[in-house]
Design an enzyme around this catalytic site. Structure first.
Site, short mmCIF file in Angstrom:
data_model
loop_
_atom_site.label_atom_id
_atom_site.label_comp_id
_atom_site.label_asym_id
_atom_site.label_seq_id
_atom_site.Cartn_x
_atom_site.Cartn_y
_atom_site.Cartn_z
N GLU A 27 0.82 -1.22 0.00
CA GLU A 27 0.00 0.00 0.00
C GLU A 27 0.86 1.27 0.00
OE1 GLU A 27 -1.55 1.75 3.51
OE2 GLU A 27 -1.20 -0.02 4.73
N LYS A 162 -3.29 -2.27 15.98
CA LYS A 162 -2.79 -1.39 17.03
C LYS A 162 -3.88 -1.13 18.04
CE LYS A 162 0.42 1.74 14.97
NZ LYS A 162 0.31 1.56 13.54
#
Ligand code: PSU
Ligand code: MN
Length: 306
Positions: A27, A162
């Site tokens: 990405e 996360k």
């Protein structure tokens, strides 16, 4: 017009796909919005090199001049890295505008999956995916990455989520959407900077071959959507859990106080965490991306052999 009019696949990537050679998608939001310059460009180029050293072909994806480019040149990567936050962060809903108006955009996990699928790439390596944000029961902030995983046939190799996100709700959402969540050599969902999260994945798999086979089975049965492969950060780079959780708490609090919302919140939190840990988290972030690139290459190779 059809999608082909908006997708440009580099000749190297197109040839590899045609010859059933392993390709790994990458990405570009991680380059423009996920890390500072010049570490972002350095990391992006190193990731490509790692994938080549593993015997696969890298395909970094971005929207440039209104085209979804699959397989960027060094200059294009440098361009996105230098522009940083000035490049539009392009998730699914942004894509039509950029394509219609001939603009640039850094692709998130969602849009990179769209580009990968259009080019015929099955495996995609990144750092972290978006998910259900903390407080989503009020804000409804749920990343478009999760919807994409539910509908687009690409495996995403990441280091888990996360804890800027609500990991429990993220897993619930993925379950509802029928997205298999694999733990590579672990039955616990890794928490990006750290190995442990306390949450379980659907299934521990210990080999790249089993991961590739699982995805093949999913495809063969026409079960739409992708698969999330979570790969724990190597132990030597894993961060102190207490430090990281305190840092994230304070970053989330600051975002709330400043009223940061929508597409800006993820980049804001990533930047805060990097600053608060004085770059320690950046080093961890870089290393876990390299680690994911290696696993993704192995999975892509196995997928081509089956
Ligand atoms: N999480 C990270 N690093 C990142 C991102 C998320 O640890 O760089 C980026 C990815 O591009 C991901 C996007 O697809 O943020 C998710 O943004 P949002 O939460 O706005 O959907
Ligand atoms: Mn969001």
């Amino acid at each position: 017009m059809n999608m082909k009019d908006y997708v440009v696949v580099s000749s190297e990537v197109a040839k590899a796909i045609e010859e059933n050679k392993p390709v790994v998608a990458l990405e570009s939001t991680i380059i423009s919005h996920g890390m500072p310059y010049p570490q972002n460009v350095e990391t992006a180029l190193n990731v490509e090199k790692i994938i080549r050293d593993c015997g696969a072909i890298p395909a970094t994806i971005a929207v440039i001049g209104g085209k979804i480019c699959v397989g960027l040149s060094k200059d294009q990567i440098e361009y996105l890295g230098k522009k940083g936050l000035d490049v539009a962060k392009a998730s699914r809903r942004d894509l039509p505008f950029l394509l219609a108006l001939g603009e640039d955009g850094a692709t998130t996990v969602a849009t990179t999956m769209i580009g990968a699928k259009a080019a015929g790439i099955k495996v995609f390596a990144t750092g972290g995916v978006g998910g259900v944000h903390r407080g989503a029961e009020k804000t409804m902030d749920i990343s478009a990455d999760l919807e994409e995983l539910a509908m687009t046939e690409v495996m995403v190799v990441c280091a888990g989520c996360k804890s800027i996100l609500d990991l429990g709700l993220t897993l619930e959402y993925l379950e509802t959407k029928g997205v298999p969540v694999v733990g590579y050599k672990t039955s616990e969902l890794p928490a990006f900077y750290t190995i442990h999260s306390g949450f379980s994945v659907d299934r521990r798999l210990d080999t790249a071959e089993d991961i590739a086979k699982t995805f093949k089975a999913k495809e063969a049965c026409g079960l739409k959507g992708g698969m999330l492969v979570s790969n724990p950060i190597p132990e030597e780079y894993s961060m102190d859990e207490e430090l990281i959780s305190k840092t994230i708490e304070s970053a989330v609090k600051e975002a709330e106080e400043k009223g940061v919302k929508g597409k800006n919140i993820t980049p804001f939190l990533l930047d805060k965490v990097q600053k608060l840990t004085e770059g320690k988290s950046l080093e961890a972030n870089i290393q876990l991306v390299y680690n994911n690139a290696r696993l993704a290459s192995e999975v892509a190779k196995k997928y081509c052999e089956i």
